[in-house]
Design a protein around this motif. Structure first.
Motif, PDB file in Angstrom:
ATOM      1  N   HIS A  77      19.195 -19.773  -4.638  1.00 48.91           N
ATOM      2  CA  HIS A  77      20.010 -20.106  -5.297  1.00 48.91           C
ATOM      3  C   HIS A  77      20.951 -19.374  -5.856  1.00 48.91           C
ATOM      4  CE1 HIS A  77      16.594 -23.155  -6.177  1.00 48.91           C
ATOM      5  NE2 HIS A  77      15.849 -22.069  -6.237  1.00 48.91           N
ATOM      6  N   PRO A  78      22.328 -19.717  -5.399  1.00 47.79           N
ATOM      7  CA  PRO A  78      23.509 -18.863  -5.588  1.00 47.79           C
ATOM      8  C   PRO A  78      24.077 -19.042  -6.603  1.00 47.79           C
ATOM      9  CG  PRO A  78      24.065 -20.420  -4.026  1.00 47.79           C
ATOM     10  CD  PRO A  78      22.485 -20.552  -4.329  1.00 47.79           C
ATOM     11  N   SER A  79      24.612 -17.819  -7.319  1.00 50.68           N
ATOM     12  CA  SER A  79      25.384 -17.952  -8.554  1.00 50.68           C
ATOM     13  C   SER A  79      26.801 -17.528  -8.251  1.00 50.68           C
ATOM     14  CB  SER A  79      24.816 -16.850  -9.486  1.00 50.68           C
ATOM     15  OG  SER A  79      25.053 -15.674  -9.004  1.00 50.68           O
ATOM     16  N   LEU A  80      27.718 -18.142  -9.207  1.00 53.17           N
ATOM     17  CA  LEU A  80      29.131 -17.721  -8.896  1.00 53.17           C
ATOM     18  C   LEU A  80      29.528 -16.252  -9.437  1.00 53.17           C
ATOM     19  CD1 LEU A  80      31.856 -18.913  -8.445  1.00 53.17           C
ATOM     20  CD2 LEU A  80      32.089 -19.441 -10.802  1.00 53.17           C
ATOM     21  N   ILE A  81      28.857 -15.807 -10.418  1.00 52.94           N
ATOM     22  CA  ILE A  81      29.067 -14.346 -10.774  1.00 52.94           C
ATOM     23  C   ILE A  81      28.006 -13.429 -10.081  1.00 52.94           C
ATOM     24  CG2 ILE A  81      29.370 -12.805 -12.712  1.00 52.94           C
ATOM     25  CD1 ILE A  81      29.948 -15.419 -14.328  1.00 52.94           C
ATOM     26  N   PRO A  82      28.390 -12.325  -9.306  1.00 53.05           N
ATOM     27  CA  PRO A  82      27.356 -11.550  -8.901  1.00 53.05           C
ATOM     28  C   PRO A  82      26.556 -10.774  -9.786  1.00 53.05           C
ATOM     29  CG  PRO A  82      29.700 -11.091  -8.064  1.00 53.05           C
ATOM     30  CD  PRO A  82      29.763 -11.934  -9.063  1.00 53.05           C
ATOM     31  N   SER A  83      25.620 -10.505  -9.687  1.00 55.61           N
ATOM     32  CA  SER A  83      24.587  -9.586 -10.320  1.00 55.61           C
ATOM     33  C   SER A  83      24.880  -8.305 -10.189  1.00 55.61           C
ATOM     34  CB  SER A  83      23.084 -10.096 -10.236  1.00 55.61           C
ATOM     35  OG  SER A  83      22.784  -9.659  -9.045  1.00 55.61           O
ATOM     36  N   ASP A  84      25.041  -7.704  -9.196  1.00 57.37           N
ATOM     37  CA  ASP A  84      25.432  -6.504  -8.795  1.00 57.37           C
ATOM     38  C   ASP A  84      26.594  -6.220  -8.202  1.00 57.37           C
ATOM     39  OD1 ASP A  84      25.133  -3.840  -8.991  1.00 57.37           O
ATOM     40  OD2 ASP A  84      23.823  -3.523  -7.164  1.00 57.37           O
ATOM     41  N   PRO A  85      28.041  -6.345  -8.606  1.00 61.65           N
ATOM     42  CA  PRO A  85      29.131  -6.367  -7.877  1.00 61.65           C
ATOM     43  C   PRO A  85      29.298  -5.091  -7.029  1.00 61.65           C
ATOM     44  CG  PRO A  85      29.773  -6.938 -10.326  1.00 61.65           C
ATOM     45  CD  PRO A  85      28.278  -6.363  -9.988  1.00 61.65           C
ATOM     46  N   THR A  86      29.833  -5.359  -5.988  1.00 62.47           N
ATOM     47  CA  THR A  86      30.061  -4.160  -5.044  1.00 62.47           C
ATOM     48  C   THR A  86      31.551  -4.322  -4.457  1.00 62.47           C
ATOM     49  OG1 THR A  86      29.309  -2.914  -3.364  1.00 62.47           O
ATOM     50  CG2 THR A  86      28.779  -5.126  -3.310  1.00 62.47           C
ATOM     51  N   LEU A  87      31.929  -2.997  -3.910  1.00 58.64           N
ATOM     52  CA  LEU A  87      33.093  -3.027  -3.205  1.00 58.64           C
ATOM     53  C   LEU A  87      32.977  -2.612  -1.671  1.00 58.64           C
ATOM     54  CD1 LEU A  87      35.663  -1.181  -5.650  1.00 58.64           C
ATOM     55  CD2 LEU A  87      35.689  -3.726  -5.028  1.00 58.64           C
ATOM     56  N   GLN A  88      31.499  -2.540  -1.705  1.00 54.43           N
ATOM     57  CA  GLN A  88      31.308  -2.138  -0.235  1.00 54.43           C
ATOM     58  C   GLN A  88      31.690  -3.133   0.752  1.00 54.43           C
ATOM     59  OE1 GLN A  88      30.067   0.479   0.705  1.00 54.43           O
ATOM     60  NE2 GLN A  88      29.983   0.363   2.885  1.00 54.43           N
ATOM     61  N   ASN A  89      31.794  -4.278   0.708  1.00 54.90           N
ATOM     62  CA  ASN A  89      32.585  -4.994   1.740  1.00 54.90           C
ATOM     63  C   ASN A  89      33.950  -4.966   2.115  1.00 54.90           C
ATOM     64  OD1 ASN A  89      30.151  -6.583   1.773  1.00 54.90           O
ATOM     65  ND2 ASN A  89      30.450  -8.240   0.040  1.00 54.90           N
ATOM     66  N   TYR A  90      34.696  -4.653   0.985  1.00 50.63           N
ATOM     67  CA  TYR A  90      36.008  -4.163   1.174  1.00 50.63           C
ATOM     68  C   TYR A  90      35.917  -2.662   1.859  1.00 50.63           C
ATOM     69  CZ  TYR A  90      37.377  -7.919  -1.883  1.00 50.63           C
ATOM     70  OH  TYR A  90      37.765  -9.233  -2.357  1.00 50.63           O
ATOM     71  N   ARG A  91      35.173  -2.073   1.519  1.00 49.80           N
ATOM     72  CA  ARG A  91      35.250  -0.633   2.348  1.00 49.80           C
ATOM     73  C   ARG A  91      35.153  -0.983   3.759  1.00 49.80           C
ATOM     74  NH1 ARG A  91      31.576   1.036  -1.634  1.00 49.80           N
ATOM     75  NH2 ARG A  91      32.630   1.383  -3.446  1.00 49.80           N
ATOM     76  N   GLU A  92      34.088  -1.574   4.137  1.00 46.33           N
ATOM     77  CA  GLU A  92      33.666  -1.992   5.394  1.00 46.33           C
ATOM     78  C   GLU A  92      34.907  -2.765   5.925  1.00 46.33           C
ATOM     79  OE1 GLU A  92      30.071  -3.798   5.546  1.00 46.33           O
ATOM     80  OE2 GLU A  92      28.944  -2.177   5.029  1.00 46.33           O
ATOM     81  N   ALA A  93      35.373  -3.615   5.708  1.00 46.29           N
ATOM     82  CA  ALA A  93      36.624  -4.169   6.435  1.00 46.29           C
ATOM     83  C   ALA A  93      37.677  -3.428   6.443  1.00 46.29           C
ATOM     84  CB  ALA A  93      36.787  -5.575   5.296  1.00 46.29           C
ATOM     85  N   LEU A  94      38.387  -2.458   5.713  1.00 54.72           N
ATOM     86  CA  LEU A  94      39.286  -1.880   5.801  1.00 54.72           C
ATOM     87  C   LEU A  94      39.141  -0.685   6.702  1.00 54.72           C
ATOM     88  CD1 LEU A  94      40.507  -1.895   2.156  1.00 54.72           C
ATOM     89  CD2 LEU A  94      41.431  -3.014   4.242  1.00 54.72           C
ATOM     90  N   SER A  95      37.645  -0.168   6.746  1.00 58.49           N
ATOM     91  CA  SER A  95      37.530   1.206   7.556  1.00 58.49           C
ATOM     92  C   SER A  95      37.205   0.702   9.079  1.00 58.49           C
ATOM     93  CB  SER A  95      36.495   1.930   6.780  1.00 58.49           C
ATOM     94  OG  SER A  95      35.169   1.215   7.299  1.00 58.49           O
TER      95      SER A  95
END
Length: 89
Positions: A47-65
């Motif tokens: 059951h996905p939600s629009l607002i993340p329960s634990d927001p993280t910037l890890q996806n951006y770090r991985e994409a940029l690195s």
């Protein structure tokens, strides 16, 4: 002064429909932004939600690195290659 021949209720209804339409068009962008801040576990929840329960910037770090992707090429490197191709064409 310009006076509209339409009644105020018709104008209000038009603006309400316009706001609804704009939200309808913006929802995919909001969902995309929301998903970008979710962890891998949150992405596969039943059951996905629009607002993340634990927001993280890890996806951006991985994409940029360049930690993810084909051949460990970073997003910035790919963007630079796309810019070069666009400029040359």
């Amino acid at each position: 002064m310009i006076v509209s021949s339409r009644p105020k209720t018709a104008r209000t209804a038009q603006y309400a429909l316009l706001v609804f339409y704009m939200l309808f068009l913006a929802f995919p962008l909001l969902w995309l932004l929301s998903v970008s801040f979710k962890s891998g576990r949150e992405l596969v929840e039943l059951h996905p939600s629009l607002i993340p329960s634990d927001p993280t910037l890890q996806n951006y770090r991985e994409a940029l690195s360049g930690e993810i992707g084909i051949g460990d090429v970073s997003l910035l490197h790919s963007a630079w290659n796309s810019f070069k191709v666009a400029a040359l064409t």
